[in-house]
Enzyme design. Structure first.
Site, PDB file in Angstrom:
ATOM      1  N   ARG A 149      -5.303   9.874 -18.906  1.00 29.69           N
ATOM      2  CA  ARG A 149      -6.425  10.127 -20.137  1.00 29.69           C
ATOM      3  C   ARG A 149      -7.103  11.428 -20.116  1.00 29.69           C
ATOM      4  NH1 ARG A 149      -9.624   4.809 -19.974  1.00 29.69           N
ATOM      5  NH2 ARG A 149     -11.027   6.065 -21.334  1.00 29.69           N
ATOM      6  N   LYS A 185       4.146   6.971  -0.228  1.00 33.44           N
ATOM      7  CA  LYS A 185       4.758   6.226   0.724  1.00 33.44           C
ATOM      8  C   LYS A 185       5.789   5.352   0.333  1.00 33.44           C
ATOM      9  CE  LYS A 185       0.711   4.602   0.577  1.00 33.44           C
ATOM     10  NZ  LYS A 185      -0.605   4.633   1.092  1.00 33.44           N
ATOM     11  N   GLY A 211      -3.080   8.469   6.584  1.00 37.82           N
ATOM     12  CA  GLY A 211      -3.805   9.170   5.893  1.00 37.82           C
ATOM     13  C   GLY A 211      -4.254  10.382   6.508  1.00 37.82           C
ATOM     14  N   ILE A 260      -4.761  11.005   9.643  1.00 42.08           N
ATOM     15  CA  ILE A 260      -4.216  11.359  11.050  1.00 42.08           C
ATOM     16  C   ILE A 260      -3.024  12.261  11.084  1.00 42.08           C
ATOM     17  CG2 ILE A 260      -3.539  10.214  13.146  1.00 42.08           C
ATOM     18  CD1 ILE A 260      -4.831   7.821  12.072  1.00 42.08           C
ATOM     19  N   ASP A 317       2.731  -1.961   1.888  1.00 41.68           N
ATOM     20  CA  ASP A 317       2.384  -0.547   2.150  1.00 41.68           C
ATOM     21  C   ASP A 317       2.806  -0.324   3.715  1.00 41.68           C
ATOM     22  OD1 ASP A 317       0.635   1.787   1.482  1.00 41.68           O
ATOM     23  OD2 ASP A 317      -0.265   0.901   3.212  1.00 41.68           O
ATOM     24  N   LYS A 335       5.336   2.467   5.217  1.00 45.75           N
ATOM     25  CA  LYS A 335       5.170   3.608   6.441  1.00 45.75           C
ATOM     26  C   LYS A 335       5.736   3.478   7.729  1.00 45.75           C
ATOM     27  CE  LYS A 335       0.307   3.724   4.602  1.00 45.75           C
ATOM     28  NZ  LYS A 335      -1.024   3.072   4.723  1.00 45.75           N
TER      29      LYS A 335
HETATM   30  N1  NAI Z   1      -6.334   5.710  -1.488  1.00 44.47           N
HETATM   31  C1  NAI Z   1      -6.083   5.968  -0.345  1.00 44.47           C
HETATM   32  O1  NAI Z   1      -6.675   5.684   0.662  1.00 44.47           O
HETATM   33  C2  NAI Z   1      -4.465   6.602   0.053  1.00 44.47           C
HETATM   34  C3  NAI Z   1      -3.586   6.792  -1.002  1.00 44.47           C
HETATM   35  N2  NAI Z   1      -2.472   7.132  -0.697  1.00 44.47           N
HETATM   36  C4  NAI Z   1      -1.273   7.642  -1.798  1.00 44.47           C
HETATM   37  O2  NAI Z   1      -1.838   8.405  -2.719  1.00 44.47           O
HETATM   38  C5  NAI Z   1      -1.582   8.307  -4.152  1.00 44.47           C
HETATM   39  C6  NAI Z   1      -2.551   8.151  -4.947  1.00 44.47           C
HETATM   40  O3  NAI Z   1      -3.529   7.115  -4.431  1.00 44.47           O
HETATM   41  P1  NAI Z   1      -4.790   6.911  -5.093  1.00 44.47           P
HETATM   42  O4  NAI Z   1      -5.383   8.318  -5.498  1.00 44.47           O
HETATM   43  O5  NAI Z   1      -5.629   5.886  -4.226  1.00 44.47           O
HETATM   44  O6  NAI Z   1      -4.320   6.210  -6.422  1.00 44.47           O
HETATM   45  P2  NAI Z   1      -5.473   6.253  -7.855  1.00 44.47           P
HETATM   46  O7  NAI Z   1      -4.959   4.748  -8.714  1.00 44.47           O
HETATM   47  O8  NAI Z   1      -6.697   6.063  -7.526  1.00 44.47           O
HETATM   48  O9  NAI Z   1      -4.735   7.469  -8.591  1.00 44.47           O
HETATM   49  C7  NAI Z   1      -3.688   7.633  -9.298  1.00 44.47           C
HETATM   50  C8  NAI Z   1      -3.976   8.363 -10.531  1.00 44.47           C
HETATM   51  O10 NAI Z   1      -2.746   8.699 -11.214  1.00 44.47           O
HETATM   52  C9  NAI Z   1      -2.864   8.465 -12.557  1.00 44.47           C
HETATM   53  N3  NAI Z   1      -1.731   8.511 -13.028  1.00 44.47           N
HETATM   54  C10 NAI Z   1      -0.630   7.493 -13.312  1.00 44.47           C
HETATM   55  N4  NAI Z   1       0.328   7.716 -13.843  1.00 44.47           N
HETATM   56  C11 NAI Z   1       0.043   8.921 -14.189  1.00 44.47           C
HETATM   57  C12 NAI Z   1       1.100   9.884 -15.008  1.00 44.47           C
HETATM   58  N5  NAI Z   1       2.186   9.697 -15.695  1.00 44.47           N
HETATM   59  N6  NAI Z   1       0.504  11.116 -15.285  1.00 44.47           N
HETATM   60  C13 NAI Z   1      -0.494  11.639 -14.859  1.00 44.47           C
HETATM   61  N7  NAI Z   1      -1.423  10.842 -14.128  1.00 44.47           N
HETATM   62  C14 NAI Z   1      -0.916   9.327 -13.944  1.00 44.47           C
HETATM   63  C15 NAI Z   1      -3.940   7.224 -12.928  1.00 44.47           C
HETATM   64  O11 NAI Z   1      -4.505   7.274 -14.137  1.00 44.47           O
HETATM   65  C16 NAI Z   1      -4.593   7.367 -11.569  1.00 44.47           C
HETATM   66  O12 NAI Z   1      -5.868   8.168 -12.001  1.00 44.47           O
HETATM   67  C17 NAI Z   1      -0.369   6.871  -4.079  1.00 44.47           C
HETATM   68  O13 NAI Z   1       0.782   7.123  -3.845  1.00 44.47           O
HETATM   69  C18 NAI Z   1      -1.053   6.182  -2.659  1.00 44.47           C
HETATM   70  O14 NAI Z   1      -0.116   5.366  -2.091  1.00 44.47           O
HETATM   71  C19 NAI Z   1      -1.798   7.631   0.466  1.00 44.47           C
HETATM   72  C20 NAI Z   1      -2.838   7.454   1.498  1.00 44.47           C
HETATM   73  C21 NAI Z   1      -4.167   6.950   1.264  1.00 44.47           C
HETATM   74  N1  LIG Z   2      -3.790   1.506   0.767  1.00 43.57           N
HETATM   75  C1  LIG Z   2      -3.596   2.195   1.973  1.00 43.57           C
HETATM   76  C2  LIG Z   2      -4.006   3.556   1.901  1.00 43.57           C
HETATM   77  C3  LIG Z   2      -3.525   4.463   2.650  1.00 43.57           C
HETATM   78  O1  LIG Z   2      -2.423   4.704   2.782  1.00 43.57           O
HETATM   79  C4  LIG Z   2      -4.410   1.722   3.117  1.00 43.57           C
HETATM   80  O2  LIG Z   2      -5.237   0.726   2.818  1.00 43.57           O
HETATM   81  O3  LIG Z   2      -3.944   1.898   4.220  1.00 43.57           O
HETATM   82 NA    NA Z   3      -1.189  11.245   8.198  1.00 37.62          NA
END
Ligand code: NAI
Ligand SMILES: N[C@@H](CC=O)C(=O)O
Ligand code: NA
Length: 438
Positions: free
Chosen positions: A50, A108, A137, A139, A204, A208
């Site tokens: 958006r 992942k 994350g 690490i 998840d 991993k």
């Molecule tokens: N939040 C965490 O602690 C961690 C997240 N990850 C990974 O990082 C990735 C992102 O996670 P988050 O940022 O937490 O998710 P999130 O849901 O906060 O962010 C994803 C964003 O991508 C946007 N999006 C979805 N489809 C889209 C498209 N077609 N074009 C453009 N934007 C689009 C969504 O609107 C959203 O803002 C995931 O693969 C998650 O597994 C990995 C490690 C830790």
């Molecule tokens: N949802 C995941 C985010 C990081 O990979 C978690 O809780 O560990």
């Molecule tokens: Na890592």
């Protein structure tokens, strides 16, 4: 003389919890990053869903809803994917690599489902594909496995790799919090996946575990190969039982090389599994609190290694992405590439039933003579040896707690199924695997 290289231009896909932190770090650390890479890293564009949302510190001119056009733009050198999910993330990364861009991802779920397609594309296109943020994350864990330990022989990887479930279990253990309240807090803190079922049902952690096993054992492992149990079935009786055993319940990811009977070097196969288990409070994993993660790696020559830190959250995950960005950018500046994945070992992933585990079983029983003998007989029938047995209470409150020695999981679960059918067993109140004592 080599021509001077201009800035490296980064396309960011997704600007949620992680993506917005990546933009912040690129902005706030621009001068240091330039010095470390040798050229500036500039944001070329940010794909979002958006355009009308206010995003603090982000130039609206960088935003686009056309992710596909962004990844193939001539002025883009590197693509960072933090959308998550399978599609369109996979197609966008493949398009990017086909267009000669290197890719950094935290995804992942996709790597564990169809990493092979992405790795093949990286090989064919001569692109880098880095994904340190995808497991545990902040690490540094994948780079040590992929590079530092690549000359060693890894036997086992054991750890807590999901921050959300660790947060929930920790809140339940230390504050007596309810499951749903703790999950809501984890969501508000940005740890949980877009669909938290992925966290609490163990998907998840299983993704991993697949990534870790593949890197550790140089063998193809997908999420479908991983035995998975989440924490939704963990009961108050399980937590109380653990407490009585001076243990805690943790969701563990375990990747093990199963030795071959003839001593073959590669082993008979690998066991890759995720489940909640009891571990003694004296074990280092028991003191991993909140959304922190910790992973043990045991390798032939290196011996045991432990990795600990923030496993989830926007800034910690963005730190891992920035580390990959600098590594890939340096490769581009040097005209080189990072390591490519090799899965030459092709070891089979063994079924859960063949995995050797230990069980804690708590039974509500009729308090009459012969109960203990009848229960013991079921364990013996399945060749499961009992390590300890304790009877508590009297009459209708009588409880029997049995802790086994190590045995094939199939024999242990068959024993529990038989116990459920015994007249003298009113209820199998708790069944938990026991880890961390060998
Ligand atoms: N939040 C965490 O602690 C961690 C997240 N990850 C990974 O990082 C990735 C992102 O996670 P988050 O940022 O937490 O998710 P999130 O849901 O906060 O962010 C994803 C964003 O991508 C946007 N999006 C979805 N489809 C889209 C498209 N077609 N074009 C453009 N934007 C689009 C969504 O609107 C959203 O803002 C995931 O693969 C998650 O597994 C990995 C490690 C830790
Ligand atoms: N949802 C995941 C985010 C990081 O990979 C978690 O809780 O560990
Ligand atoms: Na890592």
């Amino acid at each position: 003389m080599k021509p001077e290289r201009g800035p490296l231009r980064v396309a960011l896909l997704g600007c949620g919890v992680v993506g917005s932190e990546v933009v912040r770090l690129l902005r706030e650390q621009a001068a240091d990053l330039t010095a470390r890479v040798g050229v500036p890293l500039e944001v070329a564009g940010i794909a979002v869903r958006r355009l009308d949302r206010v995003r603090e510190g982000i130039d609206p001119a960088l935003l686009t809803t056309d992710a596909q056009a962004l990844v193939t733009r001539d002025d883009v050198d590197l693509v960072v994917e933090v959308i998550g999910g399978i599609e369109p993330a996979r197609s966008l990364m493949l398009e990017a690599m086909k267009a000669g861009k290197s890719v950094i991802t935290a995804n992942k779920a996709l790597l564990a489902e169809d990493g092979e397609t992405l790795f093949a594309a990286a090989r064919e296109c001569g692109a880098d594909l880095y994904y340190e943020a995808a497991v545990a994350g902040a690490i540094p864990l994948l780079r040590p496995l992929r590079e530092s330990l690549v000359g060693d022989h890894v036997h086992r990887v054991l750890g807590i790799v999901n921050g959300t479930t660790n947060y929930i279990l920790d809140q339940m253990d230390t504050h007596g919090a309810g499951f749903n309240d703790a999950l809501e807090e984890a969501q508000a803190l940005g740890f949980a996946e877009a669909d938290p079922t992925a966290d609490v049902e163990g998907f998840d952690a299983a993704a991993k575990a697949a990534i870790l096993a593949q890197l550790a054992f140089h063998t193809p492992v997908t999420a479908a190969d991983v035995h998975r149990e989440g924490i939704t079935e963990v009961t108050a009786a399980d937590v109380a039982g653990a407490e009585e055993m001076d243990s805690v319940v943790k969701l563990l990811a375990i990747c093990e090389r199963v030795p071959a009977e003839d001593g073959r070097n590669g082993g008979r196969g690998v066991s890759v599994r995720v489940y909640p288990a009891m571990i003694p409070r004296s074990h280092p994993l028991a003191s991993v609190r909140g959304a922190y993660n910790a992973v043990f790696v045991e390798a032939e020559s290196a011996g045991p290694l432990m990795f600990y830190g923030a496993g989830a959250g926007g800034a910690p995950t963005a730190s891992a992405i920035l580390g990959d960005l600098v590594a890939v950018a340096r490769n581009l500046v040097a005209g080189s590439r990072g390591p490519v994945e090799v899965t030459y070992a092709k070891l089979p992933v063994l079924p859960m039933g063949e995995t050797i585990t230990r069980y804690y079983v708590q039974l509500d029983v009729a308090d009459r003579s012969g109960v203990l003998a009848a229960v013991a007989e079921e364990f013996a029938r399945h060749e499961v040896s009992i390590q300890a047995v304790r009877q508590e209470g009297l009459g209708d409150d009588a409880q029997l707690v049995v802790v086994t020695h190590r045995a094939p999981d199939a024999a242990l679960s068959a024993t529990v199924e038989r116990l459920r059918k015994l007249d003298i067993v009113r209820e199998v109140a708790s069944v938990m695997r026991v880890e961390g004592e060998d």
